[in-house]
Design an enzyme around this catalytic site. Structure first.
Site, PDB file in Angstrom:
ATOM      1  N   ARG A  93       0.850  -1.183   0.000  1.00 21.13           N
ATOM      2  CA  ARG A  93       0.000   0.000   0.000  1.00 21.13           C
ATOM      3  C   ARG A  93       0.885   1.232   0.000  1.00 21.13           C
ATOM      4  O   ARG A  93       1.714   1.410   0.900  1.00 21.13           O
ATOM      5  CB  ARG A  93      -0.872  -0.013   1.251  1.00 21.13           C
ATOM      6  CG  ARG A  93      -2.232   0.531   1.013  1.00 21.13           C
ATOM      7  CD  ARG A  93      -3.082   0.327   2.230  1.00 21.13           C
ATOM      8  NE  ARG A  93      -3.765  -0.958   2.260  1.00 21.13           N
ATOM      9  CZ  ARG A  93      -4.609  -1.303   3.215  1.00 21.13           C
ATOM     10  NH1 ARG A  93      -4.864  -0.480   4.195  1.00 21.13           N
ATOM     11  NH2 ARG A  93      -5.209  -2.481   3.182  1.00 21.13           N
TER      12      ARG A  93
ATOM     13  N   SER B   1      -7.965  -0.315   0.648  1.00 23.98           N
ATOM     14  CA  SER B   1      -8.999  -0.465   1.663  1.00 23.98           C
ATOM     15  C   SER B   1      -9.645   0.852   2.068  1.00 23.98           C
ATOM     16  O   SER B   1     -10.265   1.516   1.254  1.00 23.98           O
ATOM     17  CB  SER B   1      -8.412  -1.184   2.873  1.00 23.98           C
ATOM     18  OG  SER B   1      -9.413  -1.513   3.793  1.00 23.98           O
ATOM     19  N   HIS B   2      -9.457   1.259   3.305  1.00 27.78           N
ATOM     20  CA  HIS B   2     -10.142   2.434   3.842  1.00 27.78           C
ATOM     21  C   HIS B   2      -9.318   3.711   3.672  1.00 27.78           C
ATOM     22  O   HIS B   2      -9.735   4.768   4.116  1.00 27.78           O
ATOM     23  CB  HIS B   2     -10.423   2.203   5.321  1.00 27.78           C
ATOM     24  CG  HIS B   2      -9.187   1.728   6.032  1.00 27.78           C
ATOM     25  ND1 HIS B   2      -8.696   0.463   5.849  1.00 27.78           N
ATOM     26  CD2 HIS B   2      -8.339   2.352   6.872  1.00 27.78           C
ATOM     27  CE1 HIS B   2      -7.596   0.327   6.566  1.00 27.78           C
ATOM     28  NE2 HIS B   2      -7.350   1.456   7.187  1.00 27.78           N
TER      29      HIS B   2
ATOM     30  N   ASP C 228     -16.378  -0.054   3.920  1.00 27.00           N
ATOM     31  CA  ASP C 228     -15.168   0.700   3.576  1.00 27.00           C
ATOM     32  C   ASP C 228     -14.889   0.649   2.074  1.00 27.00           C
ATOM     33  O   ASP C 228     -15.714   0.156   1.295  1.00 27.00           O
ATOM     34  CB  ASP C 228     -13.966   0.185   4.370  1.00 27.00           C
ATOM     35  CG  ASP C 228     -13.482  -1.153   3.863  1.00 27.00           C
ATOM     36  OD1 ASP C 228     -14.292  -1.902   3.288  1.00 27.00           O
ATOM     37  OD2 ASP C 228     -12.277  -1.453   4.029  1.00 27.00           O
TER      38      ASP C 228
ATOM     39  N   ASP D  79     -13.058  -1.105   0.006  1.00 35.43           N
ATOM     40  CA  ASP D  79     -13.090  -2.361  -0.751  1.00 35.43           C
ATOM     41  C   ASP D  79     -14.136  -3.347  -0.233  1.00 35.43           C
ATOM     42  O   ASP D  79     -14.165  -4.503  -0.657  1.00 35.43           O
ATOM     43  CB  ASP D  79     -11.705  -3.008  -0.771  1.00 35.43           C
ATOM     44  CG  ASP D  79     -11.212  -3.370   0.618  1.00 35.43           C
ATOM     45  OD1 ASP D  79     -11.630  -2.696   1.578  1.00 35.43           O
ATOM     46  OD2 ASP D  79     -10.428  -4.322   0.756  1.00 35.43           O
TER      47      ASP D  79
ATOM     48  N   ASP E 126     -14.712  -4.822   2.730  1.00 34.39           N
ATOM     49  CA  ASP E 126     -14.516  -5.891   3.704  1.00 34.39           C
ATOM     50  C   ASP E 126     -14.819  -5.455   5.134  1.00 34.39           C
ATOM     51  O   ASP E 126     -14.966  -6.284   6.024  1.00 34.39           O
ATOM     52  CB  ASP E 126     -13.111  -6.525   3.591  1.00 34.39           C
ATOM     53  CG  ASP E 126     -11.990  -5.532   3.722  1.00 34.39           C
ATOM     54  OD1 ASP E 126     -12.275  -4.320   3.894  1.00 34.39           O
ATOM     55  OD2 ASP E 126     -10.819  -5.951   3.656  1.00 34.39           O
ATOM     56  N   ARG E 127     -14.925  -4.142   5.364  1.00 31.31           N
ATOM     57  CA  ARG E 127     -15.225  -3.682   6.726  1.00 31.31           C
ATOM     58  C   ARG E 127     -16.698  -3.300   6.859  1.00 31.31           C
ATOM     59  O   ARG E 127     -17.360  -2.985   5.871  1.00 31.31           O
ATOM     60  CB  ARG E 127     -14.402  -2.438   7.063  1.00 31.31           C
ATOM     61  CG  ARG E 127     -12.943  -2.703   7.146  1.00 31.31           C
ATOM     62  CD  ARG E 127     -12.214  -1.470   7.617  1.00 31.31           C
ATOM     63  NE  ARG E 127     -10.803  -1.795   7.774  1.00 31.31           N
ATOM     64  CZ  ARG E 127      -9.960  -1.124   8.534  1.00 31.31           C
ATOM     65  NH1 ARG E 127     -10.383  -0.072   9.205  1.00 31.31           N
ATOM     66  NH2 ARG E 127      -8.695  -1.485   8.620  1.00 31.31           N
TER      67      ARG E 127
ATOM     68  N   LYS F 245     -12.435 -10.757   5.364  1.00 28.55           N
ATOM     69  CA  LYS F 245     -13.545 -10.219   6.133  1.00 28.55           C
ATOM     70  C   LYS F 245     -14.575  -9.690   5.143  1.00 28.55           C
ATOM     71  O   LYS F 245     -14.240  -9.420   3.995  1.00 28.55           O
ATOM     72  CB  LYS F 245     -13.072  -9.150   7.110  1.00 28.55           C
ATOM     73  CG  LYS F 245     -12.247  -8.032   6.535  1.00 28.55           C
ATOM     74  CD  LYS F 245     -11.763  -7.139   7.658  1.00 28.55           C
ATOM     75  CE  LYS F 245     -10.880  -6.008   7.148  1.00 28.55           C
ATOM     76  NZ  LYS F 245      -9.447  -6.303   7.313  1.00 28.55           N
TER      77      LYS F 245
ATOM     78  N   ARG G 237      -1.328   2.831  17.610  1.00 34.32           N
ATOM     79  CA  ARG G 237      -2.669   2.442  18.039  1.00 34.32           C
ATOM     80  C   ARG G 237      -2.607   2.018  19.505  1.00 34.32           C
ATOM     81  O   ARG G 237      -1.790   1.192  19.882  1.00 34.32           O
ATOM     82  CB  ARG G 237      -3.189   1.275  17.206  1.00 34.32           C
ATOM     83  CG  ARG G 237      -3.203   1.534  15.706  1.00 34.32           C
ATOM     84  CD  ARG G 237      -4.248   0.665  15.018  1.00 34.32           C
ATOM     85  NE  ARG G 237      -4.081   0.600  13.577  1.00 34.32           N
ATOM     86  CZ  ARG G 237      -4.412   1.567  12.729  1.00 34.32           C
ATOM     87  NH1 ARG G 237      -4.909   2.700  13.170  1.00 34.32           N
ATOM     88  NH2 ARG G 237      -4.244   1.413  11.427  1.00 34.32           N
TER      89      ARG G 237
END
Ligand code: G1P
Ligand code: ZN
Length: 542
Positions: A22, A113-114, A276, A278, A280-281, A375, A495
């Protein structure tokens, strides 16, 4: 057939992270950057000649260009057939489903993704294996190793393929099928869930709102919720756009603001969900009510037998280490195994393949099952709708009843985004150096029960993954966890995950941040977050 061999030199930064490679779009636009990585994928695959590869992406900026390049390189590398989503579109879970349904050799998914999209945003590429799941570490390491010694790549000289028409055509010797990316996925969903009951529920004036955030799930959500389930007008921001309409396609309370406004406003619908970039979330909301992803996994587990696809019960469940322990309590009661894995969906693959786990989840708005190896955001939404149809209660009532039965795990994640990489690494190093002496140490009312850097031994193949995040657990069952993100593209993202357990139902109505305040303060004290990140506040709290 004109195959060109192009001389190139390695890029040192092509190591895949938590979920593929990414980088910013501008990084991918450098000459040979995409090609080097794609050639490294093909070079690391054994016996892929003549095989079928699935290809598609979340529709973000650079998706179409990258697809044309990858198809020509696939043809030059002897791939037999490419199944590409119409308009280059394929959600990540649909790609996983399609790899499995067509018994393809693997798939290449284009997504960050997001992360935000557009010319100034991010792009990504990842390889999925025959099971439909993300490549395990040994595969991504091989791809990276190839990328570090690459000196040429192969590409077919040919015109572009029209991606907007369902056709079967050829690129050199390779067959190219432009397929409907929605239909196979929607059919899989129909095989798992009780669409009749959900349709009835919706007919009985149950209102839902599904926010696709101008990303890949728009066409999927319209087909499933509006067309098949009759919830007309339920889909918000349903047109996939290359820059996601300027938004940040991350389904949480901060970024899914359009949906949040509706669900926390007057006359809110009964149910809300967001996906999201793509697909998956997922984020699940009730009328004026937020369901944490960790609680969502626990509720789905506890109610799984209400859903046709899971009516015979679950083999086990799995959650990533920082995900709250709410699901552990359900597994305990159901007397099924509960696995704790490192962050990243790829760690669930072996458990699902070996039928050790049926449902899996991550605190980062990811939930899924053995129906695919990714997911799956819309799957989670349908699972919830099926439960709501079966129980006839509100989202809030179901979650509160769950807390009453199992106790409540107060949970929150604080992200410090784009902080200085070196200082963030120092913070982690400093914590790591203290772990050995922490057990038994007293911090105010909290006594440290264990402190370690999480290490995972895969129970199926025995592989060991070390340094997966620092965990400090206390004797009262609460925990704080620190990790550095493996998906960010700018600086470092720290995080902090905070969790406490409250068995007493009379204390279940507290505000999450207030309930966790003593632990959040303690995390600050132990890790000196402000000093190291130079930030007074987290960037995002979920
Ligand atoms: C993040 C999430 C993680 C998820 C991954 C890919 O990774 O935390 O749970 O699997 O995105 O969607 P991180 O940036 O924390 O490495
Ligand atoms: Zn995603």
């Amino acid at each position: 057939m004109n195959i060109r061999t192009v001389a190139t030199t390695p890029f040192s930064d092509q190591k895949p992270g938590t979920s593929g490679l990414r980088k910013s779009v501008t990084t991918f636009q450098q000459p040979h950057y995409l090609e080097n990585f794609v050639q490294s994928i093909f070079d690391s695959l054994k016996d892929c000649a003549g095989q079928t590869i699935v290809l598609g992406g979340d529709g973000r900026y650079y998706n179409r260009e990258a697809i044309q390049v990858i198809m020509k390189m696939a043809a030059a590398n002897g791939i037999g057939r490419i199944l590409v989503g119409k308009s280059g579109i394929m959600s990540t879970p649909a790609a996983s489903a399609i790899i499995r349904q067509y018994k393809a050799y693997g798939g290449i998914i284009l997504s960050a993704s997001h992360n935000p999209g557009g010319p100034e945003g991010d792009f990504g590429i990842k390889y999925n294996i025959t099971s439909g799941g993300p490549a395990p570490e040994k595969v991504t390491e091989a791809i990276f190793a190839h990328s570090q010694t690459i000196d040429s790549y192969k590409i077919l000289e040919a015109g572009d393929i029209n991606l907007d028409k369902l056709t079967v055509t050829r690129l050199g010797e390779m067959s190219v099928e432009v397929i409907d990316p929605v239909e196979p996925y929607a059919r899989l969903m129909e095989s798992l869930f009780d669409f009749d009951s959900i349709r009835k529920l919706i007919k009985n004036d149950f209102k839902l709102c599904v926010d696709s955030m101008h990303a890949v799930t728009g066409p999927y959500a319209k087909d499933i919720f509006e067309k098949r389930l009759g919830a007309s007008g339920a889909v918000l921001n349903g047109e996939p756009l290359p820059d996601f309409g300027g938004g940040h396609p991350d389904p949480n309370l901060v970024y899914a603001h359009d949906l949040v406004e509706i669900m926390f406003g007057d006359n809110a619908p009964d149910f809300g969900a967001a996906s999201d970039g793509d697909g998956d979330r997922n984020m699940i909301l009730g009328n004026n009510f937020f369901v944490t992803p960790s609680d969502s996994l626990a509720v789905l587990t506890a109610n799984a037998t209400l859903v046709p696809g899971y009516q015979d019960g679950l083999a086990g469940v799995a959650r990533s280490m920082p995900t709250s322990e709410a699901v552990d309590r359900v597994a305990d009661k159901l007397n099924i195994a509960c696995y704790e894995t490192p962050t990243g969906w790829k760690f669930f693959g072996n458990l699902l393949d070996a039928d050790k786990a049926t449902l899996c989840g991550e605190e980062s708005f990811g939930t899924g099952s053995n129906h695919v190896r990714e997911k799956d955001g819309l799957w989670a939404v349908l699972f919830w709708l099926n439960i709501l149809a079966a129980r006839g209660e509100s989202v809030e009532a179901i979650v509160k009843d769950h807390w009453k039965t199992y106790g409540r795990n107060y949970y929150s994640r604080h992200d410090y985004e784009e902080v200085d990489q070196e200082r963030a690494t120092e913070l982690m190093e400093r914590l790591r150096s203290r772990l050995g002496t922490m057990t038994g140490e007293q911090f105010g009312g909290y006594e440290v029960k264990y402190a370690d850097d999480f290490s995972y031994s895969d129970p199926v193949d025995g592989s060991v993954s070390k340094n997966q995040g620092i965990r400090i657990g206390f004797t009262d069952g609460s925990r704080i966890v620190f990790r550095l993100s493996g998906t960010g593209t700018k600086g470092a993202t720290l995080r902090l995950y905070v969790e406490s357990y409250e068995p007493d139902a009379s204390k279940h109505e507290l505000d999450t941040q207030l309930a966790l305040k003593p632990l959040i303060d303690l995390a600050q004290e132990i890790a000196q977050i402000k000093e190291y990140t130079q930030r007074d506040q987290p960037t995002v709290i979920t």
